[in-house]
Design a protein around this motif. Sequence first.
Motif, PDB file in Angstrom:
ATOM      1  N   PHE A   1      57.747  41.792  80.888  1.00 46.91           N
ATOM      2  CA  PHE A   1      58.681  40.575  80.394  1.00 46.91           C
ATOM      3  C   PHE A   1      57.916  39.341  81.175  1.00 46.91           C
ATOM      4  CE2 PHE A   1      61.229  36.857  81.116  1.00 46.91           C
ATOM      5  CZ  PHE A   1      62.028  36.724  80.012  1.00 46.91           C
ATOM      6  N   ALA A   2      57.432  38.315  80.363  1.00 45.43           N
ATOM      7  CA  ALA A   2      56.869  37.120  81.081  1.00 45.43           C
ATOM      8  C   ALA A   2      57.558  36.002  80.350  1.00 45.43           C
ATOM      9  CB  ALA A   2      55.380  37.168  81.126  1.00 45.43           C
ATOM     10  N   GLY A   3      57.917  35.155  81.166  1.00 47.73           N
ATOM     11  CA  GLY A   3      58.620  33.763  80.549  1.00 47.73           C
ATOM     12  C   GLY A   3      58.290  32.540  81.266  1.00 47.73           C
ATOM     13  N   VAL A   4      57.935  31.514  80.418  1.00 46.18           N
ATOM     14  CA  VAL A   4      57.637  29.999  81.138  1.00 46.18           C
ATOM     15  C   VAL A   4      58.695  29.106  80.557  1.00 46.18           C
ATOM     16  CG1 VAL A   4      55.256  30.709  81.361  1.00 46.18           C
ATOM     17  CG2 VAL A   4      55.906  29.648  79.295  1.00 46.18           C
ATOM     18  N   PRO A   5      58.992  28.195  81.276  1.00 49.09           N
ATOM     19  CA  PRO A   5      60.145  26.911  80.789  1.00 49.09           C
ATOM     20  C   PRO A   5      59.090  26.128  79.752  1.00 49.09           C
ATOM     21  CG  PRO A   5      59.538  26.609  83.062  1.00 49.09           C
ATOM     22  CD  PRO A   5      58.716  27.856  82.816  1.00 49.09           C
TER      23      PRO A   5
ATOM     24  N   THR B   1      58.713  30.283  86.182  1.00 52.78           N
ATOM     25  CA  THR B   1      57.789  31.334  85.646  1.00 52.78           C
ATOM     26  C   THR B   1      58.220  32.740  86.074  1.00 52.78           C
ATOM     27  OG1 THR B   1      55.914  29.804  85.102  1.00 52.78           O
ATOM     28  CG2 THR B   1      55.553  32.226  84.864  1.00 52.78           C
ATOM     29  N   LEU B   2      58.557  33.736  85.485  1.00 52.95           N
ATOM     30  CA  LEU B   2      58.611  34.994  85.530  1.00 52.95           C
ATOM     31  C   LEU B   2      57.638  35.876  85.046  1.00 52.95           C
ATOM     32  CD1 LEU B   2      62.598  35.710  85.484  1.00 52.95           C
ATOM     33  CD2 LEU B   2      61.221  35.155  87.279  1.00 52.95           C
ATOM     34  N   ASN B   3      57.313  36.781  85.832  1.00 58.49           N
ATOM     35  CA  ASN B   3      56.308  37.577  85.150  1.00 58.49           C
ATOM     36  C   ASN B   3      56.536  39.161  85.727  1.00 58.49           C
ATOM     37  OD1 ASN B   3      54.007  39.295  84.304  1.00 58.49           O
ATOM     38  ND2 ASN B   3      52.473  37.879  85.403  1.00 58.49           N
ATOM     39  N   LEU B   4      57.352  40.014  84.990  1.00 63.46           N
ATOM     40  CA  LEU B   4      57.792  41.262  85.394  1.00 63.46           C
ATOM     41  C   LEU B   4      57.352  42.451  84.795  1.00 63.46           C
ATOM     42  CD1 LEU B   4      61.385  40.229  85.267  1.00 63.46           C
ATOM     43  CD2 LEU B   4      60.055  40.044  87.530  1.00 63.46           C
ATOM     44  N   ALA B   5      56.861  43.743  85.444  1.00 65.66           N
ATOM     45  CA  ALA B   5      56.536  44.569  85.002  1.00 65.66           C
ATOM     46  C   ALA B   5      57.593  45.461  84.272  1.00 65.66           C
ATOM     47  CB  ALA B   5      55.576  45.530  85.789  1.00 65.66           C
ATOM     48  N   GLU B   6      58.851  45.328  85.122  1.00 66.68           N
ATOM     49  CA  GLU B   6      59.840  46.094  84.546  1.00 66.68           C
ATOM     50  C   GLU B   6      61.036  44.959  84.497  1.00 66.68           C
ATOM     51  OE1 GLU B   6      60.419  49.428  83.172  1.00 66.68           O
ATOM     52  OE2 GLU B   6      62.100  47.903  82.708  1.00 66.68           O
TER      53      GLU B   6
END
Length: 757
Positions: free
Chosen positions: A116-120, A90-95
């Motif tokens: 940006f936030a993404g999950v598989p 999982t990615l969770n990024l403010a920028e």
Amino acid sequence: MTSAAVEASRTILTGLHDVMASRSHAQAKLNDVVDVIGKSLDSEVCSIYLLREGMLELFATRGLAQEAVHVTRMSIGEGLVGVIGEGIETLNLAEATSHPDFSYRPETGEEKFHSFAGVPIVRRERAVGVLCVQHADPRRYEDVEIEALQTVAMVLSELITNAEFVDEDEVEGRNAQTGTEQMQGFTLVKGLASGFAVYHQPRITIEHVVAEDIEAERQRVYLAFDKMREQIDRMAGQAEFGSAGEHDEVLETYRMFAYDEGWSRRINEAIDSGLTAEAAIERVQQRTRMRMREIDDPLLADRMHDLEDLSNRLLRIVSGQIGTAASLGLRRDTILIARNLGPAELLEYDRRRLKGVILEEGSLTSHVVIVARAMGLPVLGRVAGLRGFVREGDHLLLDADEGLATARPAPGMVDAFEARFAKSRERQAAHAALRDVEPITRDGTRIQVMINAGLRDDAANISLTGADGIGLFRTEFQFLVSATLPSRERQTRLYRDVLDIAGDKPVKFRTVDIGGDKSLPYLRHDDGEGEENPAMGWRALRVALERESLLKVQARALIEASAGRTLNVMFPMVAEAWEFDAAKQVFDTQISFLKGKKKQLPESIRYGVMLEVPSLAEQLDLIAPKVSFLSIGTNDLTQFLFAADRANPKLAARYDWLSPSILRFIRRIVTTLEPYEVDLAVCGEMGGRQLEALALIGVGIKRLSITPAAVGPIKDLVRTLNVSEVAEAMDGWLASPPPNLRAALEEWACLKGIHCD
Ligand code: PEP
Ligand code: MG
């Protein structure tokens, strides 16, 4: 899950339920899905990428340019989407742009979005897609939003499979696998086997993921838990478990998880968020897997596998898809394929039909490997991509000796394998025939050949191999396979059983050698955690002396178990003589205590130390008068002598045991101890290898404690050598070492007709 996360998931799932129930076309459904998620999370962008022809393709979006749909494609590992797909993370990024893997795609018009936030989206433990949200404000998404995204991704995984958006063969990684495939792995249990692939776990299909009636789902899980607990309790009552010692420990771990309130609570929370019972179990399991990927502690990871085993069991009960391959009945010559396997699951198989096991994961200390060893099954582990290479029913050649497996072998390979297999069986038979033969050299020296052991069942190897006893009983194994510190009663029972099985042959119990790489999750030490050099850290006797109660309990258990017989006790990692005194003092105190209680004591107690730390070799005059025996642990000794971590594969082949440094060192110990009445042995792995054993005998070693499988080959060697000749040759080589001592010894042994493979 917090109640906010439950609420967020539930809102989205309710929306998705309507979308999925609608009659619209699959693509239209995906478009609706991104809309529902985007709105619920108040996110300007929501996109779904799906796996197609090895690339992650934008399939639907709310917020990005619609022209990019089916145009933007990322390779696995490329861009943020590719990173999520590759690492199943999982990615969770403010920028987003500040991430090193950010890859800008102008056609999407995403430049105005920062966060940006993404999950598989995972299917059969592979990423088949990525679900992501983006926002103009540079903010990290809240944990509750991430939780909700992960839950939704699970639901999507079902939707996209049912709608056949992704190719199942691609998910399985089976790109028309028809040719021969050679796979490398890690030898967990040695041996060879030829057979046919059977997948342990027939696929469980989760038909419905969104709950219609939450109360009904809760009830289903409740009943399933009851049934599973019943099964585990029943297994505990079975004779197999009752008699086989280490399985007790395994079952205790199982029981602990089966009755764990936290686990059932998490499943219930997932149901509250709107999932069906099956989906809730899977969701919690998925989260556990994600956590496992982050865990670096192999022991804790093993316990997590036990939990996964139970989770699968629960899923099968609740879905009514009860059977593993074990319950469906095995064909003959089965080689079992699994990502990982629980020990109880392995025990369900008919051992007459099972020939071997290949795992995608697995480690030497895992419960299943301990059980497999007891069942006599070769096991190859850590085979990357295993389930992509092997199909159900494939012919497999398993060579766990060499760490290799071959799927769909060519005919020539089968012949070569069969020849190797026949040779290995012949060799085994020849070695087994030496069971009752004494290991006496040609010039009449009786070499003592003992075995190393650690579990109750290992003790049976004394009579199977005709060994002279157990030269090293690693008591920490009981601690390692147990979920909690083994009680004194359990310890006493184990030691007593081992002594019973050994009969009149001696057993040298080594007190716990834990710490370092053999860390126990339930025994933490503030300074011991995160040590830079664990092998040289807070381990073995150092732990036992500091945690005196640990040694006290073990001393009492050993003394009580040896009542009326001889107790041989050995302390590990002694670096200075005073450490021996301190450890012996603990035993003395226990003896006085038990004497006061009028308990029956051992007939005699023989104390010994392991010589693993070079410093002890400089205090032999101080330690020798105090001990009855001394055992050289070459595994640790080598790492300390060469300053080469024994667990570091890069160094594994750098220094040879047949080095003048080690052999001169050991010869010096032999000579120094000559005036004392101390039984000297070698109990490291070195002694179980023929050429190394030859060299050890050449420097004066007369007692070896080795792995049981090596007893036959070592007896064979002993019976074909002359001690005086090999000692003379070694003296020459150690006085003036040849460039390659191994080659010189090998050539010499061959010339002399000594049996050395
Ligand atoms: C050794 O160090 O050689 C030894 C026998 O002990 P262990 O392998 O258990 O550390
Ligand atoms: Mg050691």
